[in-house]
Each structure stands twice: as C-alpha cells, then as structure tokens.
Design an enzyme around this catalytic site. Structure first.
Site, mmCIF file in Angstrom:
data_model
loop_
_atom_site.group_PDB
_atom_site.id
_atom_site.type_symbol
_atom_site.label_atom_id
_atom_site.label_comp_id
_atom_site.label_asym_id
_atom_site.label_seq_id
_atom_site.Cartn_x
_atom_site.Cartn_y
_atom_site.Cartn_z
ATOM 1 N N GLU A 67 -4.609 -5.258 -30.406
ATOM 2 C CA GLU A 67 -3.856 -3.671 -30.845
ATOM 3 C C GLU A 67 -3.207 -4.357 -31.628
ATOM 4 O O GLU A 67 -3.045 -3.641 -32.749
ATOM 5 C CB GLU A 67 -3.505 -3.549 -29.814
ATOM 6 N N SER A 86 13.556 1.826 32.380
ATOM 7 C CA SER A 86 13.950 0.529 33.399
ATOM 8 C C SER A 86 14.544 -0.283 31.456
ATOM 9 O O SER A 86 15.637 -0.422 32.717
ATOM 10 C CB SER A 86 13.875 0.354 33.732
#
Length: 785
Positions: free
Chosen positions: A76, A337
């Site tokens: 690029e 419990s």
C-alpha cells in the site's frame, strides 16, 4: 538574525493558521469499535456488533506483527515512514499517468490518506481528494505512524459488515492477527482492494491466485525467505465465514455495561473452564427436561484470587422459550438451606454451640412460627454436626432464635447480600430456611469465605481495564465518565476456627443429600458441600469447595415453576460433582487443617456440654477456648421422692424424714411431649405431692400451645365437619392439662395427648392450663366456607 526574522514570522503565522484550522475543522470522531471480552489469557471470549451493526474489532498494537506490517507497507505505501501524510512524488507520478493516459489510473493515496477517507467517507472527486490530503496532514500532526497504521488496519473493509484485520481474522480463521500464517496474512492484505470480488468462502480459488501472485512478488523483493514463500504457496485455503466468538454471553453483557465505550475488556474467565462448564450445564439440563426442569446456572471461583473462572448464566443463552437470556447467577431466588453454614459458624463464634452440642429436633412453636424438617420427620435431640449434615430445619431455627435475627442479617449484609440488606427490618426466623432473597453470586462467595477461613472479599470478574487513552490515540467519549464502583470492604465474617469446623462437617459423606449412586463412586470429589431446596421445590442449590475452587450450582426454572424432582441433592449435586471432576481434577490433594485456635475436650454424650457429676458417657469434641460455653452438664436432676416412690416433693412440702433422693432426666417440655407422642420410653418423674399447698405460678413454666398457631386464620369446609388440633408442651412434672375455648371448659387431657374439636366460626380464645395452675392463651380466627 534580521534575515531570519521574516522566516520565523512566517512559520509562526502558518503554525497559528494551522492551529486555528485544526480547531475549526476537527478530525472526525473516533471509530466505534465492536466490544470484545477477553479471557484471562487474552483470547477472545465474546464479541458484539458495534453501534452501527458492523464487526469492527479493535486490532491492538501488539497484534500487528512485523510480517503484517511489512506486507501492508509493501502493498500500500512503501514510503509510509518517510512522508507527512502525502507523497508528493507519487502525486506527480499519478497526475502524469492520469493526464496522459499512460498506465493504470491511480490516486496516489498513502495509508494516511486512506485512513482519512475511511474515517470520513466521501464521493471520489478532486475537491474531496484535496480535503483528504489536508486531513492526512492533520492526522500526521495528531498521531504517530504506529497509531495511523493501527487505525488503517482497524478500518479496512472486508465485505459485508466486516471491517478491520482482527474482525476478518477471527471470523474467517478463528484466531487473532498475530497468530496467522504468512499465507493467511497475505490473504487478508489483498482482500480490502476488492472486498466484493474476493469474498472468503465464495471466491477462494481467485483469492489463492491473487495471494500467490503477491507472495511471489514479496519473495522477489526479498521480504521473506525462499522457504517461507514456498511453504506459503503450498498452503491450502479453506476459509469461510464463521460465527463470532460467543462464550460467556451473560458475563460479556455484564462487563460491556460495566465498561461502556471500552473496545477491549479483560475478564478473569479461563477459556477452557468456561467452555467445559457451558457444555456440561447444557447437556445436563437436556436430561432434566422430561422432569419439568429447564435451566441451570454455574459459577466457578478461584479461592486464592477470588477470580471468577467460569460464569454460566443459563443452560442455553439462545433458548428463548425457557428465557435463556436471564442471568441465573444474578437472579434473586430463595436460598433454601444454603445459609445454615453461616448461622452455625456465627453460633460457634458466640460460644452458643460446639459440634457435639445437642439441639432439640422436635415440633416447636417459636412465637407463632412452627417450622418443619424437609422430610416432615423429627429426630428428638441431635448434635449440631448432624443437624447441619442432615440440614435439619428445626434446630437451625432454634439456633437463630438464640443468636438473633438482626445479628444474622447484619453478617449477611457484610457479605454483600443486597436483598437481605434491603429487607432486613422485615425478616424473621424463616430467613434461615430460605425466607429471604439471595443470588448464586452471593451464596457462592459466602462459601469461598468458608474456604478462606472466614475472610470475606468481593469477587473479581474483570481483569485490568484502566480508563486510559486508547492505543490509537483516539479518546472515547464514554471514557471521561467515571464508572461507579460498588465495593464492599474486606472483612472477617467469622473465625478461622469456626470455618474449619463447618468445613469438617460439610465434608462428611454419611448424609442424606449424597446423590443416589454416588456412595461407591470412584469419581466422588474430595469437597465440602451444602445443598438447598426452596419452598415449593422451585430452586435447587448445591455449593461445594476444596482448597483451590468453589463451585456454585443452581437448577430450576426462570418462570418460578416448581417440580417434584427439584431438590438440591437429586438434581444440583450431580452437576456439582461433574463440574469438580472435570474442571478441578488436577487440584492439589491437600485439605484444610485445624487452626491453633481450636482445641479438644471431653463432653457428655447426653448434652454435648462439659461433664458434670452424673455423666458416665463421654466423647471428644472440638471447642474454642475462652469462647465456647464452660457450663457443666446437668442433664439429670435430683428429685425428692416419697418412700414408696409414688410422689415427688418440692422443697416447700418435703417432709423432715421419710423421703429418698433419685436422679431424673432434665428434658425440655417440647422434648418430653415429643417422646410421649412417639412412644419413646424415658424415666418419667412421679407426679408432685397432691397434698402440697404451695401455689405454683409463673408464665415461664406455663404450657406452650403448639397448635393452633397464635393469630392464625383457619378456613374450614362447612360440609366436611373439619376439626382443629389442640396440642401443647409442658413442664416434665405436669400430668394433665385443661383446655378452654372462649373461657368455657372444653375437656381435660393428658399433657402429651393431641385432641381435636369442632370449632365455631369467628374469633376464638384458646386457653390451656396445667395441673399446677399455670395458663397460656392464644387467639385465632375460624372461617367456614
């Protein structure tokens, strides 16, 4: 200096003009990334679409490998590190080509110019091209080259709604950019030029040809070794679009809400443990569905660090029918419990009990509240360790009544129980049996506290997520907002000694909540655990721990619907054992050791107290020196008897001679009533001297009416002639009681007899008097339908 002055003025003027333009025309807003939640090792657990419905996952600087950087620059912008955003030579060259039609038409775009265009997309015209150049210069002034390259790699298109190298790497190759091969890296470098014509999974053959063309070019440029290029040319391409990573969906959403605007969020989850926990939970719940059970939640905690290593909010997040998106770890449910270990730990620290201290397990009326055990049975008197191992309800309520509900709820508040903290003024004795709200997160951390010797600290869900400037230099608007941090201070909830004693009890294997079939299983993990089942069998809990891990399991339905099969031991504990055997199979084979603050002593078998004068049967028990009660056992009481043993004398009526002494058990009235009702023999004290003229009163020894309950409303069916039960507990000397309804005599009965009568409708006063003249009243309402 005079000659340089105009130049300096020009520089200052241009600098000022540039600063003014920069303020007047600021850079476009930062790109909005897809939030990513990472595991503790940095791998991606879960990703989300960004607010514009795109997959734009942030590529971190460390993920830009030298190979990726080299390929992108070669393809690029070879002069990326040498220009200020614009490459003048490339522009002149492109202008000549475009003007004279020589060669391919190009735009001479640098990487920085491409970033400007990606940040601010516009129609491709000459005026916009000039604006793009100005933006490129502006970007170069604001960011470093590394940050600009990072922005480029985060914004390049890959077709559809996929943007950025990391998004493409994860969605097509299931790994981050820094784990890609050379061939895969080149593949991702060529697609942004033709994102519609080179779609992975659709045009793989064309992509391979283009990839190989660039590989050969890179080889000719000497960018990579011949062997690396040769291997890359031979690598096949079978990539296709995959689903985005979606582990731990419930925690991922929680963390994204906790850290809004943050692109990358680190969690404490272990990827392997999370995946296994999700699979185990999903497959386990599938087997439960025929029983009317559709969901489960699992939390795995590292005890040493308090880090959450697995977080399963439901059996299947995508199961809309069973509300799979609900988070069962944060849902407020009845804890059953599961709070009993904390209660007994606090009672141990208060000196109220020791493991072998006997507690009554008989029908008892606690000021109108009459609890029952889960199996509807009573066992007379049981030691604390058995009461906890067998999860008996009545002894737990008795201990809570002695400890005090406010003391208990204050500890729960200190342990981060938010609903309990909110509801504390309204909570009563039923709290210990699940009459409050709690979450799996809160309960599991309570058991981590047991494993930590009573030391409480908040759980850790997130790793290091500092509110810093992002790596690409673009500040997130949300970063400036301070996030509220809800923290509860570390504290010592209970002593290390009581924590060890509770752990020692919960590690017992002789208990009714051991799942069927596990008695001889070689896969039974070495853990301490506690189960719980809420009223109506709507919630099943099982929470266990060893030295390394604590795992909490909830099983039930998010709709709140109960199931006859839904109990902690039957449906929650098997999953708990499977999780321990799978996730913690290689935990060190060590166990908790008693702390120096514990000691042993002999206690009377009949009460669990230090032996008195008449305690022939004794056993060894743990105790906390200086804290546990030193009260001596007096389970037998000396009674003065007539010579023939037919009557007992009190001190007021004892004769000067002609009597003898004998020992009789000193039992609580409710225990006496239970033994009589169950036909359990015991040495019963003879009746009191009938000739005694002493008036005996005092409500402390008055009968205790156990049925009906005070201030209760009873709805009876008029056509069925239903009756009301009358029962009471009395002093051991009482032989008969007298029942009254609205101050009218009903009948006389033995003290332990349960009688029935047909009550009239309306407000009733029920009275019970014993043969010593002591009386108790309760008021009830009877309604006939």
């Amino acid at each position: 200096m005079r000659r340089l002055a105009p130049f300096l003025w020009l520089v200052l003027l241009l600098g000022g003009l540039g600063g003014l333009l920069d303020r007047l025309f600021p850079l476009p807003p930062a790109p909005r990334y897809s939030p990513i939640v990472l595991a503790a090792d940095g791998t991606v657990l879960h990703t989300f679409l960004n607010p514009t419905q795109k997959w734009r996952m942030k590529t971190e600087l460390r993920e830009i490998t030298p190979a990726l950087r080299q390929i992108i620059l070669a393809k690029e912008d070879r002069y990326f590190y040498y220009h200020f955003g614009i490459n003048p030579l490339a522009i002149l060259k492109a202008a000549g080509r475009n003007a004279f039609g020589a060669g391919r038409t190009t735009g001479a775009s640098t990487i920085t110019m491409q970033v400007a265009r990606l940040l601010e997309p516009k129609e491709r015209t000459w005026p916009n091209k000039l604006l793009e150049m100005l933006r490129a210069v502006q970007l170069e002034a604001h960011y470093s080259k590394a940050e600009i390259l990072q922005l480029y790699l985060n914004l390049v298109p890959y077709g559809g709604n996929i943007e950025g190298v990391k998004s493409a790497a994860l969605l097509y190759f299931q790994q981050p950019p820094d784990y890609l091969s050379l061939a895969q890296t080149v593949t991702l470098a060529i697609i942004p030029n033709r994102p519609r014509g080179l779609v992975l999974g659709q045009h793989n053959a064309a992509i391979v040809r283009e990839r190989n063309r660039w590989l050969r070019r890179l080889g000719q440029q000497g960018a990579f070794s011949r062997q690396a290029i040769a291997d890359a040319l031979l690598e096949p391409l079978a990539a296709r679009r995959q689903a985005a990573p979606a582990l731990a969906p419930h925690l991922a959403r929680r963390l994204v809400r906790q850290f809004p605007g943050q692109a990358i969020i680190a969690s404490t989850l272990q990827r392997g443990k999370q995946a296994k926990a999700e699979d185990l939970t999903r497959n386990y719940v599938r087997r439960l569905q025929p029983l009317g059970i559709s969901n489960a939640a699992v939390l795995v905690i590292n005890n040493r660090t308090r880090a959450v290593e697995a977080y399963v909010g439901s059996a299947d997040f995508r199961d809309a029918l069973n509300k799979g998106q609900n988070d069962g770890i944060r849902a407020v449910r009845s804890p059953g419990s599961t709070l009993k270990p904390l209660l007994y730990a606090l009672a141990l620290d208060k000196g109220l009990v020791t493991p072998k201290r006997l507690l009554p397990d008989v029908p008892t009326n606690f000021a109108g509240y009459q609890p029952e055990n889960f199996d509807k049975r009573c066992h007379g008197e049981v030691p604390l360790d058995r009461a906890l191992a067998y999860s008996l309800n009545i002894p737990a309520v008795r201990v809570l009544s002695e400890l005090g509900v406010p003391t208990f709820t204050d500890k729960l508040r200190a342990a981060g129980f938010r609903r309990v903290a909110r509801d504390a003024p309204r909570l009563g004795l039923s709290t210990i049996l699940g009459g409050c709200g709690a979450t799996l997160e809160e309960l599991t951390n309570l058991y981590v506290t047991l494993a930590a010797g009573g030391q409480y600290a908040p759980l850790r869900f997130a790793g290091k997520n500092e509110d810093l400037r992002s790596e690409n230099g673009v500040r997130s608007e949300n970063r400036k907002q301070k996030q509220p941090v809800e923290s509860i201070q570390d504290s010592q909830l209970f002593s290390e000694a009581s924590a060890f004693l509770i752990t020692d009890i919960l590690a017992q294997l002789t208990r009714p909540d051991l799942p069927v079939g596990y008695e001889t299983s070689i896969r039974l993990p070495k853990i301490a655990w506690k189960t719980g089942t809420s009223y109506g069998r709507r919630d099943a809990w099982s929470i266990g721990y060893n030295k390394e891990y604590t795992i909490g399991v909830w099983v039930g339905n998010f709709s709140g619907q109960g199931s006859p099969a839904l109990t902690g031991s039957d449906v929650a504990t098997p999953l708990l054992f499977d999780l321990f055997n799978t996730l913690a199979y290689n935990s060190p084979n060590n166990w908790f050791q008693p702390p120096a603050s514990l000691d042993f002593r002999l206690v009377c078998t009949e009460t669990g107290l230090p032996p008195g004068e008449n305690c022939p049967n004794q056993l060894i028990d743990y105790f906390l020196p200086g804290i546990s009660t030193a009260q001596r056992c007096q389970h037998q009481r000396e009674v003065l008897l007539s010579a023939d043993g037919q009557f007992a004398f009190c001190r007021a009526c004892a004769p000067a001679a002609g009597f003898r002494r004998a020992l009789y058990p000193e039992l609580l009235p409710e225990v006496v009533a239970f033994r009589a009702a169950q036909g359990i023999p015991y040495r019963q004290r003879p009746p009191h001297n009938p000739a005694c003229q002493r008036v005996r009163g005092g409500r402390e020894q008055a009968p205790g009416i156990t049925s009906p309950l005070a201030n209760a409303e009873y709805v009876l069916n008029k056509g069925e002639q239903q009756q009301l039960l009358l029962s009471c507990t009395t002093d051991g000397e009482v032989r008969q009681v007298y029942w009254y309804v609205n101050d009218r005599f009903l009948r006389v009965a033995p003290a332990t007899e349960r009688i029935f009568f047909r009550p009239p409708p309306g407000q009733l006063k029920i009275s019970c008097a014993d043969d010593h003249g002591r009386n108790t009243d309760v008021r009830v309402t009877v309604t006939e339908l």
